[in-house]
Structures are given as C-alpha cells and as structure tokens.
Design a protein around this motif. Structure first.
Motif, PDB file in Angstrom:
ATOM      1  N   LEU A  10       0.853  -1.195   0.000  1.00 15.56           N
ATOM      2  CA  LEU A  10       0.000   0.000   0.000  1.00 15.56           C
ATOM      3  C   LEU A  10       0.884   1.238   0.000  1.00 15.56           C
ATOM      4  CD1 LEU A  10      -2.671  -0.963   2.706  1.00 15.56           C
ATOM      5  CD2 LEU A  10      -2.587  -1.570   0.274  1.00 15.56           C
ATOM      6  N   GLY A  11       0.757   2.048  -1.037  1.00 14.56           N
ATOM      7  CA  GLY A  11       1.610   3.236  -1.174  1.00 14.56           C
ATOM      8  C   GLY A  11       2.746   2.911  -2.125  1.00 14.56           C
ATOM      9  N   GLY A  13       5.143   5.257  -3.040  1.00  9.63           N
ATOM     10  CA  GLY A  13       6.100   6.360  -2.949  1.00  9.63           C
ATOM     11  C   GLY A  13       7.527   5.831  -2.923  1.00  9.63           C
ATOM     12  N   GLY A  16       7.530   2.392  -0.750  1.00  9.43           N
ATOM     13  CA  GLY A  16       6.562   1.405  -1.236  1.00  9.43           C
ATOM     14  C   GLY A  16       6.955   0.863  -2.605  1.00  9.43           C
ATOM     15  N   ALA A  93       2.988   1.122   3.322  1.00  7.08           N
ATOM     16  CA  ALA A  93       4.044   2.146   3.217  1.00  7.08           C
ATOM     17  C   ALA A  93       3.401   3.467   2.809  1.00  7.08           C
ATOM     18  CB  ALA A  93       5.112   1.713   2.219  1.00  7.08           C
ATOM     19  N   LEU A 100      -3.820   9.056   9.229  1.00  6.29           N
ATOM     20  CA  LEU A 100      -3.938   8.460   7.891  1.00  6.29           C
ATOM     21  C   LEU A 100      -3.738   6.942   7.972  1.00  6.29           C
ATOM     22  CD1 LEU A 100      -4.054   8.873   4.725  1.00  6.29           C
ATOM     23  CD2 LEU A 100      -1.574   8.905   4.830  1.00  6.29           C
ATOM     24  N   LYS A 101      -2.728   6.534   8.724  1.00  3.46           N
ATOM     25  CA  LYS A 101      -2.456   5.089   8.836  1.00  3.46           C
ATOM     26  C   LYS A 101      -3.625   4.379   9.540  1.00  3.46           C
ATOM     27  CE  LYS A 101       2.650   5.101   8.741  1.00  3.46           C
ATOM     28  NZ  LYS A 101       3.158   4.402   7.566  1.00  3.46           N
ATOM     29  N   ASN A 121       5.571  -0.441   7.496  1.00  8.41           N
ATOM     30  CA  ASN A 121       6.966  -0.036   7.254  1.00  8.41           C
ATOM     31  C   ASN A 121       7.291   1.260   8.009  1.00  8.41           C
ATOM     32  OD1 ASN A 121       9.526  -0.102   5.801  1.00  8.41           O
ATOM     33  ND2 ASN A 121       8.732   1.578   4.567  1.00  8.41           N
ATOM     34  N   SER A 122       6.430   1.657   8.923  1.00  9.09           N
ATOM     35  CA  SER A 122       6.618   2.935   9.626  1.00  9.09           C
ATOM     36  C   SER A 122       7.998   3.044  10.269  1.00  9.09           C
ATOM     37  CB  SER A 122       5.557   3.065  10.724  1.00  9.09           C
ATOM     38  OG  SER A 122       5.821   4.225  11.477  1.00  9.09           O
ATOM     39  N   TYR A 145      12.029  -1.445   6.199  1.00  9.62           N
ATOM     40  CA  TYR A 145      13.108  -1.448   5.204  1.00  9.62           C
ATOM     41  C   TYR A 145      13.895  -0.147   5.322  1.00  9.62           C
ATOM     42  CZ  TYR A 145      10.431  -5.145   2.764  1.00  9.62           C
ATOM     43  OH  TYR A 145       9.767  -6.292   2.420  1.00  9.62           O
ATOM     44  N   ASN A 147      15.946   2.846   3.016  1.00  4.79           N
ATOM     45  CA  ASN A 147      15.916   3.375   1.650  1.00  4.79           C
ATOM     46  C   ASN A 147      17.022   2.723   0.816  1.00  4.79           C
ATOM     47  OD1 ASN A 147      15.158   4.925  -0.493  1.00  4.79           O
ATOM     48  ND2 ASN A 147      15.941   6.847   0.318  1.00  4.79           N
TER      49      ASN A 147
HETATM   50  P1  NAD Z   1       6.082   8.793   0.222  1.00  5.20           P
HETATM   51  O1  NAD Z   1       5.427  10.078   0.574  1.00  5.20           O
HETATM   52  O2  NAD Z   1       7.208   8.784  -0.751  1.00  5.20           O
HETATM   53  O3  NAD Z   1       4.968   7.776  -0.342  1.00  5.20           O
HETATM   54  C1  NAD Z   1       3.723   7.577   0.257  1.00  5.20           C
HETATM   55  C2  NAD Z   1       2.761   6.989  -0.762  1.00  5.20           C
HETATM   56  O4  NAD Z   1       1.556   6.645  -0.100  1.00  5.20           O
HETATM   57  C3  NAD Z   1       2.404   7.950  -1.899  1.00  5.20           C
HETATM   58  O5  NAD Z   1       2.550   7.286  -3.134  1.00  5.20           O
HETATM   59  C4  NAD Z   1       0.952   8.294  -1.599  1.00  5.20           C
HETATM   60  O6  NAD Z   1       0.190   8.561  -2.783  1.00  5.20           O
HETATM   61  C5  NAD Z   1       0.482   7.034  -0.924  1.00  5.20           C
HETATM   62  N1  NAD Z   1      -0.723   7.193  -0.130  1.00  5.20           N
HETATM   63  C6  NAD Z   1      -1.237   8.296   0.470  1.00  5.20           C
HETATM   64  N2  NAD Z   1      -2.385   8.003   1.095  1.00  5.20           N
HETATM   65  C7  NAD Z   1      -2.612   6.683   0.880  1.00  5.20           C
HETATM   66  C8  NAD Z   1      -3.640   5.791   1.261  1.00  5.20           C
HETATM   67  N3  NAD Z   1      -4.673   6.199   1.983  1.00  5.20           N
HETATM   68  N4  NAD Z   1      -3.549   4.506   0.848  1.00  5.20           N
HETATM   69  C9  NAD Z   1      -2.494   4.087   0.105  1.00  5.20           C
HETATM   70  N5  NAD Z   1      -1.490   4.886  -0.284  1.00  5.20           N
HETATM   71  C10 NAD Z   1      -1.566   6.173   0.106  1.00  5.20           C
HETATM   72  O7  NAD Z   1       6.522   8.151   1.603  1.00  5.20           O
HETATM   73  P2  NAD Z   1       7.724   7.115   1.902  1.00  5.20           P
HETATM   74  O8  NAD Z   1       8.980   7.879   2.105  1.00  5.20           O
HETATM   75  O9  NAD Z   1       7.679   6.017   0.904  1.00  5.20           O
HETATM   76  O10 NAD Z   1       7.289   6.589   3.342  1.00  5.20           O
HETATM   77  C11 NAD Z   1       6.233   5.660   3.489  1.00  5.20           C
HETATM   78  C12 NAD Z   1       6.415   4.914   4.794  1.00  5.20           C
HETATM   79  O11 NAD Z   1       7.686   4.266   4.773  1.00  5.20           O
HETATM   80  C13 NAD Z   1       6.393   5.803   6.035  1.00  5.20           C
HETATM   81  O12 NAD Z   1       5.751   5.121   7.073  1.00  5.20           O
HETATM   82  C14 NAD Z   1       7.867   5.991   6.364  1.00  5.20           C
HETATM   83  O13 NAD Z   1       8.098   6.170   7.746  1.00  5.20           O
HETATM   84  C15 NAD Z   1       8.429   4.654   5.918  1.00  5.20           C
HETATM   85  N6  NAD Z   1       9.870   4.665   5.599  1.00  5.20           N
HETATM   86  C16 NAD Z   1      10.416   5.626   4.795  1.00  5.20           C
HETATM   87  C17 NAD Z   1      11.786   5.604   4.509  1.00  5.20           C
HETATM   88  C18 NAD Z   1      12.418   6.631   3.596  1.00  5.20           C
HETATM   89  O14 NAD Z   1      13.670   6.714   3.564  1.00  5.20           O
HETATM   90  N7  NAD Z   1      11.658   7.419   2.820  1.00  5.20           N
HETATM   91  C19 NAD Z   1      12.598   4.586   5.061  1.00  5.20           C
HETATM   92  C20 NAD Z   1      12.003   3.591   5.873  1.00  5.20           C
HETATM   93  C21 NAD Z   1      10.641   3.643   6.139  1.00  5.20           C
END
Ligand code: NAD
Length: 290
Positions: A10-11, A13, A16, A93, A100-101, A121-122, A145, A147
């Motif tokens: 899910l997600g 970004g 994800g 993710a 939101l989560k 993955n929070s 995970y 990055n």
């Molecule tokens: P991101 O903002 O790049 O991506 C988030 C995605 O979720 C987007 O594509 C968005 O459209 C989507 N989204 C929004 N609302 C949604 C919903 N209701 N249902 C499904 N998808 C939805 O964020 P990210 O950096 O990928 O982070 C996501 C999670 O991963 C967070 O919990 C973060 O803590 C964790 N995380 C991030 C990193 C990092 O380095 N960026 C590392 C480890 C863990």
C-alpha cells in the motif's frame, strides 16, 4: 511451500515502490496499490526507473532478464478491495501520519481476508500505536526497510506482545525469500536496531561540529580509521540528505539541535547543497572537471 506467496504493497512512494519491486524481483506475485490512477502513472515510472537501477547496480540476475521480468510481474491498482482480495501479506508504506495510517488499517481490516498478515513499514510509529485498528493484532507487526532496499537490504522485524510467533516466523521467511537480511527484534523499540545506533552517532557528530571541537572531515576520519567503518557520520548525513537532517534537527527540543539546524540551513541548504543527491553537501561528489 512458503506461507507467503502473494504480496500487496500500500503506497507506491519512495519506499513502497522499492518494497514492491524488490519482492517482484524475487518472484513474489505483487500488487501495488495507491490512491488514484494519476499516482499509479507516477508509480509506473518509478518501477521502470528501479528496473534500470537494478541493472546499473548489477544486482544479481538483473541484466539477465530478471529486472524486466519483475516489471511484468507487478500489478498496479487503485481499487483497495481488489488489491487485497488474495493477499497473504499486505505491507503498508503510506505517509507517516498516524491518523492516515489508522484510517488505512480500518478500511483494510474490513476488506482483507482473515488469512492476510499486515505489516507496517513505519519508521517512527510503533506497531502498538496501530494494532487496535487492524482487527487482527495477532497477524500484525512491523517490517521496516531502509531506503535503497536492493543495496541496504536489512529488514527489521518487530512484533507487539500480541503478534503470533508463527506469523512472525512467516514474515522472517518472506524477508529472506525476497533478498533481505531479517533483523529480528524481540521487543518493540522506537528506532528499531539501526536508528537506535545511528541517531546517537549522528547527534554526537553534529555536537562536535556546533561546539567547534572538530570539523566534519576530522570527525569522519577518526571514525573510519578507529572503527574500520567505510563512512563517517557526516558522509552518512550527505547520503540521508541534508533536508531530512535539517527537518529532524529543527524539530529537536535542545539548543544544540537548533544550532545544527541553523548551520545546515545557512551553510548548505540555502546554497542548494543537499548532499549526495545534489552533488554537494559536507563533501563534493561532482566529477572532477577535465
Ligand atoms: P512517500 O510520501 O514517498 O509515499 C507515500 C505513498 O503513499 C504515496 O505514493 C501516496 O500517494 C500514498 N498514499 C497516500 N495516502 C494513501 C492511502 N490512503 N492509501 C495508500 N497509499 C496512500 O513516503 P515514503 O517515504 O515512501 O514513506 C512511506 C512509509 O515508509 C512511512 O511510514 C515511512 O516512515 C516509511 N519509511 C520511509 C523511509 C524513507 O527513507 N523514505 C525509510 C524507511 C521507512
């Protein structure tokens, strides 16, 4: 036969997309869900970019057809019910926002079959903050995970007191099966293992800088020589990105954090020096002029 074969992420970004692609690359049937077709178009581009990155970085098998096969093995959808209808494992993710989560888990709980394991993955929330919204605390845990999952392939696995040990073991097996190194935590801990170690190191390094005790190169040289580590803390800041470092420091309650945030802004961020991504941060990564 492994218990987990079908995976929904899910997600789509930053993380994800990487999680979905990595699982598809290792042969899992993967569905990637996001909120709209427009966002999924961007996800398609991210997945194509990841295929090229796996080839460029010479991930085993990528250039021999696996990178492209992984693309073909991914299903993208903006229909949550369809996305989770046959999922053995859902990896969430979505953005790091508690409300939101919670909303996502409440919807998911109603739509997913009883067999489905949920994993978050929070980075900063504990699974205990979310478990009551999952409708299945025994089948819920964190799977975290880092990055660039193909390169920094740790997968930190952290359950709550309610997580069924058999479910935990299935997720460990999935992590291994998808090319990750499972890092098994026995209890919940904010920051998991990695950030519990890394954050104090980075804070100590920024303290040495703002107190005028040593410059970044001196700190990094000390750390590399004395421990054999390949990179020092300021090199790590450059990889993480100085905007992220700034956001964390600016949110810090103490004067030292504020001083570091101001230094990052004035000397680096305002000059467009954001770390490795822009070719310059504490160090320069630009190719030498010829
Ligand atoms: P991101 O903002 O790049 O991506 C988030 C995605 O979720 C987007 O594509 C968005 O459209 C989507 N989204 C929004 N609302 C949604 C919903 N209701 N249902 C499904 N998808 C939805 O964020 P990210 O950096 O990928 O982070 C996501 C999670 O991963 C967070 O919990 C973060 O803590 C964790 N995380 C991030 C990193 C990092 O380095 N960026 C590392 C480890 C863990």
């Amino acid at each position: 036969m492994p218990a987990i074969r079908t995976v929904t992420v899910l997600g789509t970004g930053v993380l994800g997309s990487q999680i979905a692609y990595q699982a598809a690359f290792h042969g899992y049937a993967v569905t990637a869900y996001d909120v709209s077709d427009d966002v999924l178009e961007k996800a398609r581009a991210r997945f194509a970019g990841l295929a090229e990155t796996y080839k460029h970085d010479d991930v085993a098998g990528a250039r021999a057809g696996r990178a492209d096969a992984a693309l073909a093995g991914l299903t993208l959808t903006a229909d949550l019910a369809a996305a989770v209808a046959d999922a053995d494992l859902v990896i969430e993710a979505v953005p790091e926002l508690l409300d939101l989560k919670r909303d996502v888990y409440t919807k998911l709980a109603a739509l997913a079959p009883a067999k489905t394991i949920f994993a978050t993955n929070s980075s900063t929330l504990l699974p205990s903050d979310l478990k009551q919204f999952t409708g299945r605390p025994d089948r819920f845990l964190a799977l975290h995970y880092a990055n660039q999952v193909w390169r920094y392939n740790t997968a930190e696995i952290m359950g709550t007191a309610d997580t069924d040990p058999a479910v935990y073991a299935e997720v460990v097996a999935f992590a291994e099966g998808s090319g990750m190194v499972p890092i098994e935590l026995k209890k919940e801990k904010a920051g998991y293992v990695l950030n519990s170690l890394l954050v104090p190191l980075l804070n100590a390094a920024s303290g040495l800088l703002v107190d005028g005790i040593a410059d970044p190169a001196t700190v990094d040289t000390t750390w590399r020589i004395a421990t054999g580590a390949p990179a020092g803390p300021f090199q790590i800041f450059d990889v993480v990105g100085l905007t992220t470092a700034y956001n964390i420091a600016a949110a810090g309650p103490d004067a030292k954090s504020q001083k570091f945030a101001a230094l990052l802004k004035e000397r680096y961020i305002d000059k467009g020096k954001l770390g490795v991504a822009t070719g310059e941060g504490f160090y320069s990564y630009r190719p030498a002029a010829v």
